[in-house]
Design an enzyme around this catalytic site. Structure first.
Site: not given
Length: 364
Positions: A54, A58, A61, A98, A130, A190, A262
C-alpha cells in the site's frame, strides 16, 4: 433514552466516557437491550484479498510499502479462492465476509471488475458482503451496490486533529467524502477507529463526535485496539487497557444506540472476562478467524467455546437489513467511467513515520 441523537458534543461524550464504571455499564447495557438482542453477536470473517504494497503511510499499518514489517504480500485473489474462503467461513458460523484490499483508492479496471464478481459470488451464498478498498467515488459505490454489496467499511481511525499525527498521505475529509458517496447508494456504512495509538481521551471523543453526528449514523462501528507491529511507526505503543476498551464500547453504544458495535482488532490481548464485559457494554459483533488482514486473531473454535460459555448465539445474516439483489455485470446500469479523482495528499511530515521509513530502507 432510546432516541437517536445526532448533535452530540465532545464534552457530552467525555462526560459519558468518564462516568463511574458501574453507572456507565448499566446505562450502556440498558440502551443495548432496547435496540438489540443482548445474547446475539454477529460473527464476521475478514479476508485480505490483496495484501501489502500500500502506498499510504498509516502509522499503524504493516501493509504500508514504505515500512519493513515482514508481511508477505500477495496479488489480488481469484474469485474461486474467495468463494472457497467464504464457504469455509459460513460453515464456521460467520454470516458476513469482509474483503479488504491494500489500496489507497479504487481504480476502474480489471481488478475492480474482479472484486465486483467476488461481491456477486458471496451475496449468492446468502452471506452479507462488506468491502474495504480505500476511497471510492459515487459511481464506484453504485457499481458495488448493484453487485450486491451489503456494507462498505471506511474507518475514520481517530479524531480529525490526531489523524494528522498518524497519517500524512490522505486527508480526513476524503474519509468523510467516501462515506458520503456510499450513503448515496443502498449500501450500509461501517466506520470506526483505533484506540491505543497515543491519542488522548479527547481524541477518542472527537472521533465519536464525527461518527455520531452523521445522519444516519453508521450501521456498524468497529472499535479496534492497536496491535503494535514491529517495523511500523507505532511499534513501541503499549497495549491499551481492557478498561479503556470497555469504556469506549459502552460510550459508543450509548451515543449510537442502533449501531452494531464491532469488537475488532486486539482481541488476542483480551481475556474472556474482558470480552464478556465488552459484550455486556454493548458490543455485538466480532471478527472470527486466525487473522485480521495481517494481525493475529483468536481461533474460531475458541470463539465458539466462548459463545457457549456466555450463552451467546451467532447472528443470522440480513437481520438488520434485507439482502440486496445482485445485478449481473451484463445487466449493469453503471459502467466504469475511468475516473481519476484528486484525493487529498496533505503532504505534512510525521517524524515517526519518516523514521520508520528510513529504518526500512536500511533493512531492505
Amino acid at each position: 433514552m432510546s432516541e437517536t441523537k445526532h448533535n452530540w458534543t465532545k464534552q457530552e461524550i467525555l462526560d459519558i466516557y468518564n462516568k463511574p464504571l458501574m453507572e456507565l455499564l448499566y446505562e450502556a447495557a440498558t440502551i443495548h437491550r432496547l435496540h438489540h438482542d443482548p445474547n446475539t453477536v454477529q460473527v464476521s470473517t475478514l479476508l485480505s484479498i490483496k495484501t501489502g504494497g500500500c502506498p499510504e503511510d498509516c502509522g499503524y499499518c504493516p501493509q504500508a510499502a514504505r515500512y519493513h514489517t515482514n508481511i508477505e504480500g500477495n496479488d489480488l485473489m481469484s474469485v474461486q479462492q474467495v468463494k472457497a474462503q467464504a464457504l469455509r467461513a459460513k460453515s464456521s458460523g460467520s454470516s458476513r465476509v469482509c474483503m479488504g484490499a491494500a489500496w489507497r483508492n479504487v481504480k476502474d479496471g480489471e481488478e475492480f471488475d474482479q472484486v465486483l464478481e467476488m461481491v456477486r459470488t458471496i451475496n449468492k451464498l446468502d452471506m452479507e458482503v462488506c468491502c474495504t478498498l480505500g476511497m471510492i467515488t459515487e459511481n464506484q459505490a453504485q457499481r458495488l451496490a448493484e453487485a450486491g454489496l451489503y456494507a462498505y467499511n471506511h474507518n475514520l481511525d481517530s479524531s480529525e486533529e490526531y489523524y494528522k499525527e498518524v497519517i500524512s498521505t490522505r486527508g480526513y475529509e476524503d474519509r468523510l467524502e467516501t462515506i458520503d458517496n456510499v450513503r448515496k447508494t443502498n449500501v450500509t456504512v461501517c466506520s470506526g477507529g483505533i484506540i491505543g495509538m497515543g491519542e488522548k481521551i479527547e481524541d477518542r471523543a472527537g472521533m465519536l463526535v464525527a461518527l455520531s453526528t452523521l445522519n444516519p449514523q453508521p450501521e456498524s462501528t468497529p472499535i479496534n485496539a492497536l496491535v503494535a507491529v514491529d517495523g511500523t511507526p507505532l511499534e513501541d505503543q503499549q497495549p491499551v487497557s481492557i478498561w479503556d476498551m470497555v469504556r469506549m464500547v459502552a460510550t459508543t453504544r450509548i451515543i449510537m444506540p442502533e449501531t452494531q458495535v464491532r469488537l475488532s482488532a486486539g482481541r488476542t490481548q483480551m481475556t474472556r472476562e474482558g470480552q464478556a464485559m465488552c459484550f455486556f457494554a454493548g458490543a455485538n459483533s466480532i471478527f472470527a478467524g486466525d487473522k485480521l488482514l495481517t494481525t493475529p486473531n483468536p481461533d474460531v473454535n475458541e470463539d465458539m467455546e466462548m459463545f457457549k460459555l456466555l450463552g451467546l448465539n451467532p447472528q443470522k445474516p440480513f437481520i438488520k437489513k434485507m439482502q440486496p439483489e445482485t445485478v449481473e455485470a451484463k445487466d449493469s446500469e453503471y459502467e466504469a467511467l475511468g475516473e481519476k479523482p484528486k484525493w487529498t495528499r496533505p503532504e505534512h511530515t510525521i517524524e515517526r513515520n519518516e523514521s520508520a521509513k528510513e529504518k526500512a530502507k536500511s533493512v531492505k
